[in-house]
Every structure is written in structure tokens, then in C-alpha cells.
Enzyme design. Sequence first.
Site, PDB file in Angstrom:
ATOM      1  CG  LEU A 143      15.615  52.416  41.296  1.00 26.90           C
ATOM      2  CD1 LEU A 143      14.760  53.227  42.263  1.00 26.90           C
ATOM      3  CD2 LEU A 143      16.219  53.319  40.238  1.00 26.90           C
ATOM      4  CG  ASP A 144      22.742  51.053  41.130  1.00 21.09           C
ATOM      5  OD1 ASP A 144      22.372  49.996  40.573  1.00 21.09           O
ATOM      6  OD2 ASP A 144      23.439  51.923  40.568  1.00 21.09           O
ATOM      7  CB  ILE A 145      22.325  49.077  47.356  1.00 25.17           C
ATOM      8  CG1 ILE A 145      21.990  48.969  48.838  1.00 25.17           C
ATOM      9  CG2 ILE A 145      23.741  49.598  47.134  1.00 25.17           C
ATOM     10  CD1 ILE A 145      22.831  47.958  49.579  1.00 25.17           C
ATOM     11  CB  THR A 191      19.635  54.550  43.184  1.00 23.06           C
ATOM     12  OG1 THR A 191      20.952  54.519  42.635  1.00 23.06           O
ATOM     13  CG2 THR A 191      18.770  55.489  42.361  1.00 23.06           C
ATOM     14  CE  LYS A 240      16.506  50.691  46.080  1.00 25.93           C
ATOM     15  NZ  LYS A 240      17.394  51.568  46.834  1.00 25.93           N
TER      16      LYS A 240
END
Length: 473
Positions: free
Chosen positions: A133-135, A137, A96
Amino acid sequence: MKNDTPKKGGPARKPAAKKPAPAARDFEGERIAKVMARAGLCSRRDAESWIEQGRVAVNGKTLTTAAKNITDKDKVTVDGKPLSTRERTRLFLFHKPRGLVTTDRDPEGRATVFDYIAEKNPHLPRLMSVGRLDINTEGLLLLTNDGGLARVLELPSTGWLRRYRARANGDTDQARLDTLAKGVTIDGIDYAGVEARLDRVQGANVWITLGLREGKNREVKRLLEHLGLATNRLIRLSYGPFQLGEMAEGVVEEVRTRVLAEQLGGSLAEQAGVDFDGPVVDRTPEPERADPRERTGPRPKRPRQESVRPRQESERPRQAGERPRPDRERPRQDRERPLSERATKKAQPGTEKPRARKHVSALRSDRAEAEKGQRRRIESAATEDRKGRKVVVERVSAVARRGEAGAEEAADTRNARRFKAEREKTEGRADKGARTGKTARGKHKPSGETGAAKFFRRDAAPKGGAPRKPRGK
């Protein structure tokens, strides 16, 4: 003890009606929303919403509630179309990048992980993430087409370790990081023990590797804030047995079914209800055919295709020593024409091909064929050249046949006289050389003189000079 006997003069009580026991079929199979999610059609939440809207029917009856279990014998339709067959359980690894939201739809209109994957990999099925997962991360994100597997893998009870590498602004040491191993409580939320290791200090930042098993929302950032550190970069390195490794950013890789089955084991596979024997649906989109009228660039080259027509007997290669066959020398189109058309076939004017020039050997053979049957006259003579070398000269001439014109005889007679004159002329030069006492090489012939005469003749005075002195005196 309560007496159910009715009193005198009072109305008689009716026994309470028993509720019918639920049929065993109501507990068989799986919930309709779960089946739709496993088929890759939508999420469970979307499935429940579709059922409330009356878009789902089972065995021809429209459902009004999601509290319905179905089996493999039931026929489910969504918007009038049959539900697709459940696909094999598949797991994917995705690197990601930063700036993507891990959700199906974002109310703020930000780019999502699934929109990014659908654009780059249109052949993949509908996927769901294992955790989030955070934006900001980046790193490893597990994706699967099986909602049951996603639910099992993200549970803390599964115990799969998740490793992160964080860069944080601030100052800390290994002793302070070790305090996280016993677990902490932050804002009333209990966090289990975390493995933390200080890797290096880079200016005002520190690099830390953390390993946790719960994966609560923003867990790593809150734990580092508890130590007075501000996280400015976070990378997930691994999730259970699956590693990020050297995978490029934005790339999706599928885990082999055999590897996935080995890592899950029997208990997790049974708990997730995976299906490793199902089919794999090919979703590769067909290439769009461009309108030839809209073509602006050069025409693309067509790929060379080999003919699949079986080789005919007449087309097989000629073997060594095999004589050519006339029917094999003609073109295939000519062989297929009727015999009458082949005989009457004439070349159109202006289409004749130039004849190939014959080889020297072919010309000699043609000349030999033309001269076959003619008589030959061979004249030979021995002569000497100017240097006294003997040369044998032969002249071959054809003799005219009987009945032919006398012009050829006259030509042969004229050639014979010329050859005779040349021979006599050569012989005359040879006789003149013999009379002068010279050989062909220009040396004096031996005159037969004795040794003394030769000695005094050699000592004779040359013309116009003094007499020579004898040798030795």
C-alpha cells in the site's frame, strides 16, 4: 553420413566424454534462501546476500552460492547458530494508518509498517506483507510469516478481489465509470477490467468504490486520473474474503488457522506449501526488573499469593458439636516446639496482653461455684404496701459454717433484727388502717348499716352547710 573411421596416416579421434548426470539430490528439498525466509529469519533477498558474505553453512560447510537445495536432514547454521524451526503458517490483518511505508527498509528514513508493528507488538514473528500500500493509502493490509503464502496470495492468477474506497476531486458520473469495466491501456500498460460504482457527491469531491483483481502499482490512482479525477484519499476495504470491518487504526488481528485453511482451500494451500501443523514460538518479552535504587515513586504492592502448603490435620475447621482439642488451640509455632520448651516458656515483661473481661453469665457461674456447699437461710413474710397490696418478701442469707469467725454471725443477727423491725413497722401501718375504717385504696369499709340508715346518713348536712334535700323531692 559422417564417417568416423580415421584416415590412413592420421591420428585416431577420441570419443567425446559424457558429462555426469546431475544427482537426484540436487532436485530434492527447497532452496536455502527460501528455507531461511520461511523460518522467519529474513527475506529471500537478504538470505542470498548473507550467503554471499559467507554467513551461512550447511552441514558444517560454508556456502558460496544460493543455488543450493536442502532437506530436513541438513543442518543449517547462520553466524554459527542453528536455524530456528519453521513456525506454523500464520496470517494477520493490519489496519494501516497513513504515513507508513510498506517496506522493510526505507532509504529516505521514513517510518515503515514493520517498524511500527514491531514496536507495538513485540511478540509477533517476523512478518512480510501480501502486496503493498502506498504511503498515503490506508486500510487493510495482509501480513504473514510464510513467504510462500504471501507470494501466492498476491498473484493475479489467484483471483482474489480487492475493494477500495476512493475520494477524488473532480466531476464524473456512473456512465464514465462503467468504461473501466472493459479494461484500459494507460502509457502502454494494460489494466484489466475494474468494477467502479459512484457512491455520492460531496461538494467538489466524489466517493467511488472500486474492485480490482490485479493490484498493479498505483493502479487505482492512475485509473481515476485517466477519468480526470485527482485522488486525495484511498482506503482498502477488503482483500479476498478478509474484511477491514470496524477494526481500529493501527490494530493487528490474527486469523485463526481453521479459518485460513478453509479460505485457502486445498489447491492454494498446496501451491503455497503452507504448514498448519508446526509449532508457535512464544516471543513475549520478559518484563525488565527495575533497579530498586532508581525507584522514584511509591513501592508497588506485591500481588497476594495463596499458600500452596497442604492443610495439616490440626488446621482443619472444627465440625459442629466437636470438642476443642488443646493442641489445636495453640499456635502452630508453639505446637512445633519441644514439650520442654513449651513448659519453660515465659512471657517477657511488658508483653502481657490485657485479659478480656468476663461475661455476666461467667461471673454468675463463678459466684455459684464459690457459694457451693454453704447453707442458706430463707426468711419470708407477708406484708402490705401503702395501697393495700399484699407483698411476699423473701430474704436469702448464707449461714456461716462451723469454726468460722463470729463476725459473720453478728452480721447475720444484725440483718435479722433490721428485717424484723421493718416487718413490724409495715404491719403497724396495716393495723392503723383497719382501725380508721379505710382499706388500702383509701375507701370506707362497709359499716353494716341498713339501706334506710345509709339513705338518711347520706342526706345529712355536711359540716358547716345546709341540710341536703332528699332525692326525688
